[in-house]
Scaffold this active site. Structure first.
Site, mmCIF file in Angstrom:
data_model
loop_
_atom_site.group_PDB
_atom_site.id
_atom_site.type_symbol
_atom_site.label_atom_id
_atom_site.label_comp_id
_atom_site.label_asym_id
_atom_site.label_seq_id
_atom_site.Cartn_x
_atom_site.Cartn_y
_atom_site.Cartn_z
ATOM 1 N N CYS A 124 12.978 -5.941 -4.806
ATOM 2 C CA CYS A 124 12.500 -4.566 -4.921
ATOM 3 C C CYS A 124 10.980 -4.615 -4.790
ATOM 4 O O CYS A 124 10.320 -5.347 -5.531
ATOM 5 C CB CYS A 124 12.910 -4.022 -6.286
ATOM 6 S SG CYS A 124 12.162 -2.433 -6.676
ATOM 7 N N ASP A 130 17.388 -5.346 -8.165
ATOM 8 C CA ASP A 130 16.724 -4.133 -7.657
ATOM 9 C C ASP A 130 17.162 -2.985 -8.569
ATOM 10 O O ASP A 130 18.003 -3.170 -9.458
ATOM 11 C CB ASP A 130 17.146 -3.873 -6.198
ATOM 12 C CG ASP A 130 16.481 -2.635 -5.593
ATOM 13 O OD1 ASP A 130 15.308 -2.366 -5.919
ATOM 14 O OD2 ASP A 130 17.132 -1.922 -4.799
ATOM 15 N N GLY A 152 10.726 4.014 -8.003
ATOM 16 C CA GLY A 152 9.555 4.453 -7.235
ATOM 17 C C GLY A 152 8.621 5.431 -7.925
ATOM 18 O O GLY A 152 7.409 5.251 -7.907
ATOM 19 N N CYS A 198 10.305 -1.174 1.359
ATOM 20 C CA CYS A 198 11.244 -0.806 0.297
ATOM 21 C C CYS A 198 12.574 -1.402 0.729
ATOM 22 O O CYS A 198 12.986 -1.233 1.889
ATOM 23 C CB CYS A 198 11.349 0.712 0.172
ATOM 24 S SG CYS A 198 12.652 1.245 -0.958
HETATM 25 N N1 DGL Z 1 14.395 -0.640 -3.460
HETATM 26 C C1 DGL Z 1 13.232 -0.484 -4.228
HETATM 27 C C2 DGL Z 1 11.964 -0.932 -3.555
HETATM 28 O O1 DGL Z 1 12.023 -1.822 -2.738
HETATM 29 C C3 DGL Z 1 13.018 0.721 -5.081
HETATM 30 C C4 DGL Z 1 13.663 2.002 -4.869
HETATM 31 C C5 DGL Z 1 13.522 2.888 -6.103
HETATM 32 O O2 DGL Z 1 14.170 2.597 -7.097
HETATM 33 O O3 DGL Z 1 12.720 3.844 -6.054
HETATM 34 O O4 DGL Z 1 10.897 -0.470 -3.851
#
Ligand code: DGL
Length: 285
Positions: A81, A18, A51, A192
């Site tokens: 992720c 991630d 994101g 997320c």
């Molecule tokens: N944890 C990630 C997701 O599931 C991304 C978070 C990020 O880096 O913005 O989208």
């Protein structure tokens, strides 16, 4: 003639990655469901957050990370992720032979199975919402289900900075819950992998209102367990081992969150240099 027997156990590690601490929610579920599997977790702190980035950028980061994990002889890779799954899962499966599991399809299927009124809300990063991958995956499972996708980018920073139980998280989640219950959703997908860390605050904000919450960490771990079994890739009944942690830049709160999730301190993360310094210009962490 002697029969060729399949190996009893495959002790190669599972690679999980991630942008930051979010994928640790998936890692923790994998560890509790499959304790004898060796797990190697990579957090791309050099490029956090994913994101708000362009899809092609996130895809390039993800492909480089998977290439590294494959080089560590992993038997399966989990893209823990949603943003990277949306941007890179297809390209990764075309490029690498190793089985690759994303987090969107398992959560989408679980939401379709859970909804009673056919209205599913998905909260995610901007990249995941813009990709519309949840809409596609949910409607692939059942085209009759309506989907409301909301980007809630600030929640990622809040979690990463250790404020998941704080007032900002509660205020943002309060507004989100009002909007999705107003729309009539009976099911909410945490789209997320950072968001399961907000679960306590979310439950407080819900205050008894009915909403089935789908956590893609749990659903992804279930899918990984099934894929290992079907493909005879399981490690068998070995001893439980703690995950190995890799990061692409110096961590700040990373170890604290990992210890919180696992209920014990994990080994210190090792910094791996996957990019030359020119590539990380513009990184925010
Ligand atoms: N944890 C990630 C997701 O599931 C991304 C978070 C990020 O880096 O913005 O989208």
């Amino acid at each position: 003639m002697a029969a060729i027997l399949a190996p009893m156990s495959d002790t190669r590690p599972i690679g999980v990655f991630d942008s930051g601490v979010g994928g640790l929610t998936v890692l923790q579920q994998l560890h509790s469901r499959l304790p004898s599997e060796r797990l190697t977790y990579l957090a791309d702190l050099a490029h956090f957050p994913y994101g708000p980035r362009y899809q092609h950028e996130v895809r390039d980061f993800a492909l480089r990370i998977i290439d590294h994990l494959v080089g560590l002889d992993t038997k399966l890779v989990v893209v823990a992720c949603n943003t990277a799954t949306a941007a890179a899962l297809g390209a990764a499966r075309e490029r690498f032979d190793v089985p690759i599991v994303g987090v969107i399809a398992p959560g989408a299927q679980a939401a379709v199975d859970a909804t009673e009124n056919g209205r599913v809300a998905v909260i995610s990063t901007e990249g995941t919402r813009a990709s519309q991958e949840y809409v596609h995956a949910i409607k692939e499972a059942n085209p009759g289900v309506g989907v409301l996708g909301l980007a809630v980018p600030d929640l990622v920073d809040i979690v990463e900075s250790g404020e998941a139980d704080g007032p900002r998280a509660a205020a943002i989640l309060g507004a989100v819950v009002d909007e999705i219950t107003g729309w009539g959703a009976d099911t909410l997908v945490l789209g997320c992998t950072h968001y399961p860390l907000l679960r306590t605050t979310l439950d407080r904000v819900l205050d008894g209102r009915h909403l089935t919450v789908i956590d893609s960490a749990e659903t992804t771990a279930t899918r990984v367990a099934r894929i290992l079994a079907v493909n005879r890739l399981g490690a068998g009944d070995g001893p439980s081992t703690l995950p190995e942690l890799l990061v692409t830049a110096q961590p700040r709160r990373f170890s604290d969150t990992a210890a919180l999730l696992f209920g014990e301190a994990l080994p210190q993360p090792t910094v791996v240099a996957l990019w030359d310094s020119a590539t990380v210009v513009g990184a925010t962490s």
